[in-house]
Write a protein that holds these residues in place. Structure first.
Motif, mmCIF file in Angstrom:
data_model
loop_
_atom_site.group_PDB
_atom_site.id
_atom_site.type_symbol
_atom_site.label_atom_id
_atom_site.label_comp_id
_atom_site.label_asym_id
_atom_site.label_seq_id
_atom_site.Cartn_x
_atom_site.Cartn_y
_atom_site.Cartn_z
ATOM 1 N N GLY A 57 15.979 18.896 34.146
ATOM 2 C CA GLY A 57 14.953 18.866 35.175
ATOM 3 C C GLY A 57 14.796 17.509 35.829
ATOM 4 O O GLY A 57 15.559 16.571 35.571
ATOM 5 N N GLU A 58 13.786 17.415 36.708
ATOM 6 C CA GLU A 58 13.552 16.193 37.478
ATOM 7 C C GLU A 58 12.091 15.791 37.424
ATOM 8 O O GLU A 58 11.188 16.631 37.412
ATOM 9 C CB GLU A 58 13.939 16.395 38.949
ATOM 10 C CG GLU A 58 15.424 16.454 39.218
ATOM 11 C CD GLU A 58 15.732 16.510 40.704
ATOM 12 O OE1 GLU A 58 16.912 16.326 41.060
ATOM 13 O OE2 GLU A 58 14.799 16.746 41.510
ATOM 14 N N ILE A 59 11.874 14.472 37.412
ATOM 15 C CA ILE A 59 10.537 13.901 37.561
ATOM 16 C C ILE A 59 10.554 13.021 38.792
ATOM 17 O O ILE A 59 11.445 12.180 38.957
ATOM 18 C CB ILE A 59 10.128 13.074 36.332
ATOM 19 C CG1 ILE A 59 10.042 13.969 35.091
ATOM 20 C CG2 ILE A 59 8.784 12.377 36.564
ATOM 21 C CD1 ILE A 59 9.706 13.223 33.817
ATOM 22 N N SER A 60 9.576 13.236 39.678
ATOM 23 C CA SER A 60 9.486 12.385 40.858
ATOM 24 C C SER A 60 8.095 11.775 40.947
ATOM 25 O O SER A 60 7.098 12.391 40.565
ATOM 26 C CB SER A 60 9.792 13.185 42.137
ATOM 27 O OG SER A 60 8.890 14.263 42.281
ATOM 28 N N ILE A 61 8.053 10.539 41.421
ATOM 29 C CA ILE A 61 6.809 9.831 41.718
ATOM 30 C C ILE A 61 6.849 9.509 43.204
ATOM 31 O O ILE A 61 7.739 8.789 43.661
ATOM 32 C CB ILE A 61 6.661 8.557 40.878
ATOM 33 C CG1 ILE A 61 6.628 8.907 39.383
ATOM 34 C CG2 ILE A 61 5.391 7.804 41.267
ATOM 35 C CD1 ILE A 61 6.566 7.688 38.462
ATOM 36 N N GLY A 62 5.890 10.057 43.937
ATOM 37 C CA GLY A 62 6.000 9.991 45.390
ATOM 38 C C GLY A 62 7.189 10.822 45.829
ATOM 39 O O GLY A 62 7.355 11.961 45.410
ATOM 40 N N GLU A 63 8.037 10.255 46.636
ATOM 41 C CA GLU A 63 9.224 10.963 47.114
ATOM 42 C C GLU A 63 10.473 10.586 46.345
ATOM 43 O O GLU A 63 11.586 11.019 46.687
ATOM 44 C CB GLU A 63 9.430 10.668 48.612
ATOM 45 C CG GLU A 63 8.270 11.081 49.501
ATOM 46 C CD GLU A 63 7.961 12.555 49.385
ATOM 47 O OE1 GLU A 63 8.922 13.355 49.326
ATOM 48 O OE2 GLU A 63 6.769 12.915 49.353
ATOM 49 N N THR A 64 10.317 9.791 45.285
ATOM 50 C CA THR A 64 11.476 9.265 44.559
ATOM 51 C C THR A 64 11.671 9.976 43.232
ATOM 52 O O THR A 64 10.747 10.053 42.415
ATOM 53 C CB THR A 64 11.307 7.758 44.285
ATOM 54 O OG1 THR A 64 11.093 7.077 45.521
ATOM 55 C CG2 THR A 64 12.524 7.182 43.588
ATOM 56 N N VAL A 65 12.867 10.506 43.008
ATOM 57 C CA VAL A 65 13.223 11.049 41.696
ATOM 58 C C VAL A 65 13.476 9.868 40.762
ATOM 59 O O VAL A 65 14.296 8.986 41.066
ATOM 60 C CB VAL A 65 14.473 11.945 41.781
ATOM 61 C CG1 VAL A 65 14.890 12.408 40.393
ATOM 62 C CG2 VAL A 65 14.208 13.141 42.682
ATOM 63 N N VAL A 66 12.757 9.833 39.633
ATOM 64 C CA VAL A 66 12.768 8.624 38.798
ATOM 65 C C VAL A 66 13.500 8.818 37.481
ATOM 66 O O VAL A 66 13.417 7.966 36.598
ATOM 67 C CB VAL A 66 11.323 8.150 38.516
ATOM 68 C CG1 VAL A 66 10.631 7.737 39.803
ATOM 69 C CG2 VAL A 66 10.521 9.215 37.770
ATOM 70 N N ASN A 67 14.257 9.909 37.343
ATOM 71 C CA ASN A 67 14.961 10.153 36.082
ATOM 72 C C ASN A 67 15.764 8.947 35.616
ATOM 73 O O ASN A 67 15.800 8.639 34.414
ATOM 74 C CB ASN A 67 15.899 11.353 36.222
ATOM 75 C CG ASN A 67 15.169 12.667 36.296
ATOM 76 O OD1 ASN A 67 14.130 12.759 36.945
ATOM 77 N ND2 ASN A 67 15.699 13.697 35.642
ATOM 78 N N ASP A 68 16.418 8.268 36.553
ATOM 79 C CA ASP A 68 17.278 7.141 36.200
ATOM 80 C C ASP A 68 16.684 5.795 36.587
ATOM 81 O O ASP A 68 17.390 4.774 36.588
ATOM 82 C CB ASP A 68 18.652 7.315 36.877
ATOM 83 C CG ASP A 68 19.369 8.580 36.423
ATOM 84 O OD1 ASP A 68 19.299 8.901 35.220
ATOM 85 O OD2 ASP A 68 19.982 9.254 37.278
ATOM 86 N N VAL A 69 15.385 5.785 36.914
ATOM 87 C CA VAL A 69 14.712 4.541 37.280
ATOM 88 C C VAL A 69 14.111 3.911 36.025
ATOM 89 O O VAL A 69 13.478 4.593 35.217
ATOM 90 C CB VAL A 69 13.594 4.802 38.318
ATOM 91 C CG1 VAL A 69 12.828 3.519 38.623
ATOM 92 C CG2 VAL A 69 14.195 5.390 39.591
#
Length: 365
Positions: A59-71
């Motif tokens: 799955g994916e997690i986003s904060i705002g418009e940014t997908v943050v899986n790899d942040v």
């Protein structure tokens, strides 16, 4: 500020241990969401995945418009408040609150302004030169909150931040955290095992069990219209009373047979096996023609109310009733309990709540 979105998020540990399964959740910009559930339900794991302290298996997690899986966590612009205050004992309050900003190389004047503003909001300005060992638990928690506030984050993440405080201070800090969150308008995800915190603080409650989402709704809806038997039993103190019932049709509605009693209600329910639920505060001994015959086992005064622990006369089934403090029956005495149709809950074989439709006829037994 930012919206947080979890899309079909799962977390699998080694040995195929599934901690979170297929979680879909959107936390709106500026919303205060409380994640609650029993130990091991996946609530802290979910928070840690949003923070970047745990990897996302699917799955994916986003904060705002940014997908943050790899942040990286430090690049997500989130601020986290933990159960342990995690203050540096050799640093003053001011130094603790400003540490992250100094590490990021922010301007000294801007750091001082942010720290002073946060300290004033938290009413700890006079403590800025003190050290953690000189502070009470509540003061240390305020410092930990201040350290998060000065970051000016997009999202606050709070992992059981009040669990180390005594009951009176927890109540005070609940109010403070709500006030601060409303003032700042920061999107907040707050994890707790305490349903009182969830009911009193949240815009919406997220209820998890065994890593699966059970319900997302405002507190009142979770209480009045639980999705399933788990939510109904988890939300509310004392917990909802449950009885296995067999329903047959009668010319006056639905006839119920259970260890708690036998009665007919003017509602439309298909014949079958169900779980019947009614909350302790919805049971009353102040009506004629009650439905459940009980014997008083224990009377527990709790101030404004009394909790009655009872056993049904037909079996050893236990019943809890929450009544006015001036009603204090004798232990061993018999009480006939009643309830209103709009206060009952029915759950099917899968534990899902069924709608209760009242018929246009008498509801007496």
């Amino acid at each position: 500020m930012s919206k947080v979105r979890l899309s079909n998020v799962s977390k699998v540990y080694e040995d195929d241990i599934l901690a979170v399964e297929g979680l879909d959740l959107t936390v709106e910009d500026g919303e205060f969401v409380v994640v609650v559930g029993p130990s091991g339900c996946g609530k802290s794991t979910t928070l840690r995945m949003v923070a970047g302290l745990e990897t996302v298996s699917h799955g994916e997690i986003s904060i705002g418009e940014t997908v943050v899986n790899d942040v990286r966590p430090q690049d997500r612009n989130i601020a986290m408040v933990f159960q342990s205050y995690a203050l540096y004992p050799h640093m003053s309050v001011r130094e603790n609150m400003s540490f992250g900003l100094r590490l990021a190389g922010d301007d000294a004047d801007e750091i001082q302004r942010r720290v002073d503003d946060a300290a004033e909001m938290l009413e700890i300005s006079e403590l800025l030169d003190d050290y953690p060992k000189q502070l009470s638990g509540g003061q240390q928690q305020r410092v930990a909150l201040g350290r998060a506030i000065v970051r000016d984050p997009d999202v606050f993440l709070m992992d059981e931040p009040l669990s180390n405080l005594d009951a009176k201070l927890r109540t005070q800090m609940r109010t403070e955290i709500q006030r601060i969150q409303e003032s700042l308008g920061v999107t907040t995800i707050y994890v707790t095992h305490d349903q009182t915190e969830a009911m009193t603080m949240a815009d919406r409650i997220v209820i998890l069990n065994d890593g699966k989402l059970q319900q997302v709704a405002p507190p009142e809806e979770c209480y009045d219209e639980p999705n399933n038997e788990f939510v109904a039993g988890f939300i509310g103190s004392p917990s909802m009373n449950f009885f296995d019932v067999t329903v047959t049709r009668s010319n006056r509605g639905a006839h119920f047979e259970s260890p708690a009693g036998e009665f007919t209600l003017g509602i439309d329910v298909p014949p079958g096996e169900y779980t019947f639920g009614v909350r302790p505060e919805d049971l009353t001994a102040e009506r004629e023609g009650g439905y459940i015959d009980t014997i008083v086992d224990v009377v527990e005064p709790v101030g404004s109310d009394n909790y009655l622990y009872l056993k049904t006369t037909r079996s050893t089934s236990e019943v809890i009733a929450r009544v006015e403090s001036d009603f204090r029956p004798e232990v061993g005495g018999e009480i006939e309990l009643g309830f209103d149709i709009e206060d009952i809950h029915l759950f099917d074989a899968d534990g899902e709540r069924m709608p209760v439709t009242e018929l246009q006829m008498t509801d007496s037994a």
